[in-house]
Design a protein around this motif. Structure first.
Motif, PDB file in Angstrom:
ATOM      1  N   LEU A  31      -1.170   4.286   1.976  1.00 26.99           N
ATOM      2  CA  LEU A  31      -0.787   2.918   1.667  1.00 26.99           C
ATOM      3  C   LEU A  31      -1.402   2.517   0.327  1.00 26.99           C
ATOM      4  O   LEU A  31      -2.619   2.594   0.156  1.00 26.99           O
ATOM      5  CB  LEU A  31      -1.278   1.973   2.772  1.00 26.99           C
ATOM      6  N   VAL A  33      -3.017   0.319  -2.464  1.00 26.68           N
ATOM      7  CA  VAL A  33      -3.781  -0.929  -2.472  1.00 26.68           C
ATOM      8  C   VAL A  33      -4.058  -1.316  -3.921  1.00 26.68           C
ATOM      9  O   VAL A  33      -4.225  -0.457  -4.783  1.00 26.68           O
ATOM     10  CB  VAL A  33      -5.106  -0.807  -1.677  1.00 26.68           C
ATOM     11  N   SER A  34      -4.113  -2.617  -4.195  1.00 24.93           N
ATOM     12  CA  SER A  34      -4.330  -3.089  -5.561  1.00 24.93           C
ATOM     13  C   SER A  34      -5.768  -2.834  -6.012  1.00 24.93           C
ATOM     14  O   SER A  34      -6.010  -2.496  -7.168  1.00 24.93           O
ATOM     15  CB  SER A  34      -3.982  -4.571  -5.677  1.00 24.93           C
ATOM     16  N   THR A  35      -6.716  -3.019  -5.132  1.00 18.75           N
ATOM     17  CA  THR A  35      -8.111  -2.703  -5.409  1.00 18.75           C
ATOM     18  C   THR A  35      -8.637  -1.875  -4.256  1.00 18.75           C
ATOM     19  O   THR A  35      -8.255  -2.085  -3.109  1.00 18.75           O
ATOM     20  CB  THR A  35      -8.974  -3.970  -5.547  1.00 18.75           C
ATOM     21  N   ARG A  36      -9.519  -0.936  -4.565  1.00 16.28           N
ATOM     22  CA  ARG A  36     -10.042  -0.075  -3.504  1.00 16.28           C
ATOM     23  C   ARG A  36     -11.427  -0.556  -3.087  1.00 16.28           C
ATOM     24  O   ARG A  36     -12.381  -0.451  -3.843  1.00 16.28           O
ATOM     25  CB  ARG A  36     -10.118   1.376  -3.969  1.00 16.28           C
ATOM     26  N   LEU A  40     -13.111   2.246   1.764  1.00 15.88           N
ATOM     27  CA  LEU A  40     -11.821   2.922   1.913  1.00 15.88           C
ATOM     28  C   LEU A  40     -11.894   4.436   1.692  1.00 15.88           C
ATOM     29  O   LEU A  40     -11.295   5.199   2.438  1.00 15.88           O
ATOM     30  CB  LEU A  40     -10.775   2.299   0.986  1.00 15.88           C
ATOM     31  N   ARG A  44     -10.839   7.175   4.476  1.00 17.26           N
ATOM     32  CA  ARG A  44      -9.757   8.142   4.253  1.00 17.26           C
ATOM     33  C   ARG A  44     -10.206   9.563   4.591  1.00 17.26           C
ATOM     34  O   ARG A  44      -9.455  10.332   5.181  1.00 17.26           O
ATOM     35  CB  ARG A  44      -9.236   8.058   2.826  1.00 17.26           C
ATOM     36  N   GLU A  81      -6.230  -1.537   9.802  1.00 13.83           N
ATOM     37  CA  GLU A  81      -5.214  -2.576   9.601  1.00 13.83           C
ATOM     38  C   GLU A  81      -5.857  -3.959   9.632  1.00 13.83           C
ATOM     39  O   GLU A  81      -5.521  -4.827   8.837  1.00 13.83           O
ATOM     40  CB  GLU A  81      -4.111  -2.467  10.649  1.00 13.83           C
ATOM     41  N   PHE A  84      -7.711  -4.413   6.347  1.00 13.85           N
ATOM     42  CA  PHE A  84      -6.755  -4.681   5.265  1.00 13.85           C
ATOM     43  C   PHE A  84      -6.311  -6.141   5.304  1.00 13.85           C
ATOM     44  O   PHE A  84      -6.250  -6.818   4.281  1.00 13.85           O
ATOM     45  CB  PHE A  84      -5.528  -3.780   5.369  1.00 13.85           C
ATOM     46  N   THR A  85      -6.005  -6.622   6.493  1.00  7.32           N
ATOM     47  CA  THR A  85      -5.561  -8.004   6.660  1.00  7.32           C
ATOM     48  C   THR A  85      -6.674  -8.975   6.288  1.00  7.32           C
ATOM     49  O   THR A  85      -6.448  -9.929   5.553  1.00  7.32           O
ATOM     50  CB  THR A  85      -5.097  -8.256   8.103  1.00  7.32           C
ATOM     51  N   GLU A  87      -9.191  -8.539   4.333  1.00 11.22           N
ATOM     52  CA  GLU A  87      -9.537  -8.493   2.912  1.00 11.22           C
ATOM     53  C   GLU A  87      -8.339  -8.752   2.005  1.00 11.22           C
ATOM     54  O   GLU A  87      -8.447  -8.669   0.785  1.00 11.22           O
ATOM     55  CB  GLU A  87     -10.179  -7.134   2.592  1.00 11.22           C
ATOM     56  N   LEU A  89      -5.536  -7.002   1.581  1.00 15.77           N
ATOM     57  CA  LEU A  89      -5.036  -5.834   0.849  1.00 15.77           C
ATOM     58  C   LEU A  89      -3.653  -5.483   1.296  1.00 15.77           C
ATOM     59  O   LEU A  89      -3.032  -5.346   2.041  1.00 15.77           O
ATOM     60  CB  LEU A  89      -5.974  -4.644   1.046  1.00 15.77           C
TER      61      LEU A  89
END
Length: 89
Positions: A31, A33-36, A40, A44, A81, A84-85, A87, A89
């Motif tokens: 997926l 993401v704009s910023t890591r 993360l 991964r 998930e 991500f929500t 933060e 992302l």
């Protein structure tokens, strides 16, 4: 392709299986993401390791281990998930 495990969804690459926790985890791995965030990269690596273990368990036809890994993949996907929500992302 992996053989179907008794009582759980088989880990398959290239097949779209709704609600398959391994597929869901794999999609989250890639997926964009704009910023890591700091967490993360480590997540991964953990997710990739879990998917390798799932492939081995499937190859060995170890249904019990495959079910445990499926549960872990589901929990891991839920957690990431939610992060991500939270933060944005």
């Amino acid at each position: 392709m992996f053989p179907a495990a008794v009582g759980c969804t088989a880990y398959t690459l290239g097949m779209s299986v709704p609600h398959d926790p391994f597929e869901r985890l794999e999609k989250l791995l890639f997926l964009p993401v704009s910023t890591r965030p700091d967490w993360l990269k480590a997540w991964r690596h953990e997710a990739q390791y879990l998917l390798v273990l799932a492939r081995r368990a499937s190859d060995d036809e170890d249904d019990e281990l495959l079910q445990e890994l499926e549960d872990q993949a589901r929990e891991m996907a839920d957690m990431v998930e939610a992060r991500f929500t939270a933060e944005g992302l």
